[in-house]
Motif scaffolding. Structure first.
Motif, short mmCIF file in Angstrom:
data_model
loop_
_atom_site.label_atom_id
_atom_site.label_comp_id
_atom_site.label_asym_id
_atom_site.label_seq_id
_atom_site.Cartn_x
_atom_site.Cartn_y
_atom_site.Cartn_z
N LYS A 186 -112.15 -1.92 11.60
CA LYS A 186 -112.39 -0.81 10.68
C LYS A 186 -112.09 0.47 11.45
O LYS A 186 -112.65 0.69 12.52
N CYS A 187 -111.20 1.29 10.91
CA CYS A 187 -110.81 2.50 11.62
C CYS A 187 -111.77 3.64 11.30
O CYS A 187 -112.60 3.54 10.40
N SER A 188 -111.63 4.73 12.04
CA SER A 188 -112.51 5.89 11.86
C SER A 188 -112.30 6.57 10.51
O SER A 188 -113.09 7.42 10.11
N ASN A 189 -111.24 6.20 9.79
CA ASN A 189 -110.99 6.72 8.44
C ASN A 189 -111.45 5.72 7.38
O ASN A 189 -111.06 5.80 6.22
N ASP A 190 -112.26 4.76 7.80
CA ASP A 190 -112.85 3.76 6.91
C ASP A 190 -111.83 2.82 6.27
O ASP A 190 -112.05 2.29 5.19
N ASP A 209 -113.31 -0.30 15.16
CA ASP A 209 -114.48 -1.12 15.43
C ASP A 209 -114.25 -2.52 14.87
O ASP A 209 -113.81 -2.68 13.73
N ASN A 227 -109.59 11.31 18.12
CA ASN A 227 -110.82 10.80 17.50
C ASN A 227 -110.56 9.64 16.54
O ASN A 227 -111.16 9.55 15.47
N ILE A 228 -109.65 8.76 16.92
CA ILE A 228 -109.36 7.57 16.13
C ILE A 228 -110.00 6.39 16.83
O ILE A 228 -109.79 6.15 18.01
N THR A 229 -110.82 5.67 16.09
CA THR A 229 -111.50 4.50 16.64
C THR A 229 -111.24 3.28 15.77
O THR A 229 -110.92 3.41 14.58
N GLU A 256 -105.68 7.78 21.31
CA GLU A 256 -106.61 7.59 20.19
C GLU A 256 -107.91 8.36 20.42
O GLU A 256 -108.44 8.97 19.49
N GLN A 257 -108.41 8.38 21.66
CA GLN A 257 -109.63 9.12 21.96
C GLN A 257 -109.44 10.61 21.73
O GLN A 257 -110.30 11.28 21.17
N CYS A 304 -102.26 9.04 13.07
CA CYS A 304 -102.59 7.70 13.57
C CYS A 304 -101.38 6.95 14.13
O CYS A 304 -101.48 6.28 15.14
#
Length: 181
Positions: free
Chosen positions: A107-111, A98, A94-96, A90-91, A145
């Motif tokens: 909430k993912c990095s793609n909102d 939060d 660039n997938i996070t 994931e790092q 993802c």
């Protein structure tokens, strides 16, 4: 015989200041992951010492045991936690994810929002809450993802807030020096 091999795992404890052997045990456990707490108990039984600081390598990085040791004694652990492979992937991509404690969702990095799917899912000795993407069909990064055809699922350790705090404490200069010893 029958695909099984006899294994032994030698455990030793060394006093950092005086370089004396404080623990010597042979175990039939195949790895160190579940021996941290047991080794600390044997150290107390054999030499009547409860260390103020307890250092070990990543193989002992069992968050349940570290949390129990630090919660039930004055011992501070300096044991690195190994990141799961999925976190490293994931790092790289660039997938996070939060966590929002008020909504109890990720909430993912793609909102996109991941809603609770299952509480207290047990995997090994750890408990997780499982979250699933609620808008997977319209996600523009779903191919990057996940390989799932249904939706992306993410496990969050029920003690993740404590784990994050512990890992942050390992990033101090003092902790890094203790781990390097």
């Amino acid at each position: 015989r029958d695909g099984k091999k006899a294994c032994y795992n030698v455990q030793t404890g060394i006093d950092a200041k005086y370089k004396m052997i404080t623990l010597a045990e042979v175990s039939i456990n195949e790895h160190d992951m579940y021996l941290l707490e047991e080794n600390l108990q044997k150290l107390e039984e054999q030499v009547n010492i409860i260390p103020i600081e307890y250092e070990a390598d990543t193989g002992y990085g069992n968050t349940n045991q570290i949390m129990k040791i630090e919660g039930n004694s004055k011992t501070k652990c300096y044991i690195p936690i190994q990141e799961p492979t999925i976190k490293k992937i994931e790092q790289e991509k660039n997938i996070t994810f939060d966590y929002d404690p008020e909504a109890d969702e990720l909430k993912c990095s793609n909102d996109k929002r991941l809603k609770p799917l299952q509480k207290n899912y047990k995997q090994g000795s750890q408990l997780y809450n499982v979250y699933q993407c609620s808008d997977y069909e319209n996600c523009k990064i779903k191919e990057v993802c996940t390989k799932s055809q249904k939706a992306r699922r993410v496990k969050r350790n029920i003690n993740q807030d404590w784990i994050d705090k512990y890992k942050k404490g390992l990033n101090t200069k003092y902790a890094k020096e203790k781990i390097r010893e």
